[in-house]
Design an enzyme around this catalytic site. Structure first.
Site, PDB file in Angstrom:
ATOM      1  N   ASP A  69       0.821  -1.222   0.000  1.00  0.00           N
ATOM      2  CA  ASP A  69       0.000   0.000   0.000  1.00  0.00           C
ATOM      3  C   ASP A  69       0.851   1.266   0.000  1.00  0.00           C
ATOM      4  OD1 ASP A  69      -1.953  -1.886   0.182  1.00  0.00           O
ATOM      5  OD2 ASP A  69      -2.918  -1.076   1.956  1.00  0.00           O
TER       6      ASP A  69
ATOM      7  N   ASP B 163      -0.485  -4.509  -3.680  1.00  0.00           N
ATOM      8  CA  ASP B 163      -1.438  -3.417  -3.937  1.00  0.00           C
ATOM      9  C   ASP B 163      -0.791  -2.045  -3.766  1.00  0.00           C
ATOM     10  OD1 ASP B 163      -3.280  -5.513  -4.121  1.00  0.00           O
ATOM     11  OD2 ASP B 163      -3.938  -5.283  -2.046  1.00  0.00           O
TER      12      ASP B 163
END
Length: 371
Positions: free
Chosen positions: A191, A218
């Site tokens: 992230d 991600d």
């Protein structure tokens, strides 16, 4: 950013002073060593404008921390010029400080680093944990924000904290509309770059040009309407996993009412991991918006061998398969873009590609002009 410099240890780089020299991949003669910490951008004695403030960790500016300067820079249209240095702190720009500009004085993002090391599972002093949003080193909520030549980083490492399961560690969370980043770097693992909006009904437009982002899980994610142009995304190796997939480059969470999500154009994806170890993307349908329809278009870009060409997309939840979302590609190249199983990577038609442009995504906002 030239690829020979990328394998440098992030933790070693960020722990060092930005003036440590060429051994860390920095400018050969950092500006602060010449007595001109703010380069061509003036100084407290020679301000570019009354709205300009100067930040220098060595005490030659108006402030020695970025947050202190942000706090002082009330209202709209303020500029911060950041001298070379590693600014180890968390920074938050709230919604009232609109049209702000932050400039890295040397025009080399390796010289100006804003970094901290909170993760989602890091305990907070008052109890509880930070969560993904709270882990962000820098949070930008104001509209009209521009950053140039700055590194935003989160150097929290899983290996240092085996007891923490919440391993999301955000370098930058940006939520404002008309947020532009030119020649910036975003360093982290899970992230890294949270390109989002202030609320579900806000379709925040964001623009990233000539930027570099790295991570593993991600590491570019959120619900913003964001254009990534001439950017470099790099997937990191992972010694904690025995088998692929190691992670995912993109995880958009676009609201169903937003006609555009992430557009990646004229960019490239490289990898420090084995071939095929990474997926290009997976859709994020958060519990706060189960009607989301994640949108991602990757076009005219080079996908290196680190991307799994056979199955470049995966599900985050079986309830929301990637095939039901808005994922597409157009005229990509490289081994990671090979159409080995065509049904696994939808392609835009020429007609559809005409509307998958920065102009369509960003409307009347043209942040690339004058750059």
């Amino acid at each position: 950013m030239s690829s020979p410099l990328l394998p440098l240890s992030r933790r070693g780089f960020l722990r060092a002073s930005a003036g440590a020299g060429a051994a860390l991949g920095l400018a050969a003669v950092p500006a602060h060593a010449t007595g001109r910490p703010f380069g061509r951008y003036g100084s407290p004695e020679r301000r570019l404008s009354p709205e300009t403030l100067y930040v220098d960790p060595y005490g030659r500016g108006d402030f020695s921390t970025v947050q202190a300067a942000v706090t002082a820079a009330t209202g709209s249209g303020r500029t911060l010029v950041l001298a070379p240095g590693v600014y180890r702190e968390t920074v938050a720009l709230d919604t009232t400080r609109t049209e702000a500009t932050w400039i890295g004085a040397t025009e080399n993002p390796r010289d100006v680093v804003i970094v901290h090391d909170n993760a989602a599972g890091t305990p907070k002093p008052g109890g509880g944990t930070y969560g993904t949003t709270g882990s962000a080193t820098t949070t930008v909520q104001a509209d009209g924000f521009t950053a140039r030549w700055i590194t935003f980083a989160n150097d929290w490492l899983r290996a240092d904290h085996p007891d923490i399961s919440g391993t999301q560690a955000v370098a930058l969370k940006v939520q404002g509309d008309r947020s532009a980043f030119h020649h910036c770097r975003f360093l982290g693992h899970q992230d890294t770059l949270y390109a989002d909006s202030t609320s579900l009904g806000v379709h925040a437009r964001q623009y990233f040009a000539h930027c570099y982002a790295e991570g593993d899980v991600d590491f570019v994610f959120g619900r913003a309407r964001a254009v990534y142009e001439d950017c470099h995304f790099r997937t990191l190796d992972r010694t904690d996993l025995a088998a692929a997939p190691y992670g995912f480059v993109f995880a958009p969470s676009t609201a169903a009412a937003n006609p555009y999500g992430y557009l990646v154009t004229r960019s490239r994806v490289s990898s420090a991991a084995p071939d095929g170890a990474y997926k290009l993307a997976r859709p994020w349908v958060p519990s706060s918006d189960t009607t989301a329809r994640p949108s991602l278009v990757v076009r005219d870009s080079h996908l290196g061998p680190g991307i799994d060409a056979v199955a470049p997309y995966a599900n985050m939840s079986a309830s929301f398969p990637w095939q039901d979302q808005r994922f597409a590609e157009y005229r990509n190249s490289g081994p990671g873009a090979a159409l080995t199983v065509p049904e696994n990577r939808p392609q835009l038609t020429d007609e559809q590609a005409e509307s998958a442009t920065r102009e369509s995504c960003l409307g009347d906002w043209t942040p690339w002009r004058g750059c």
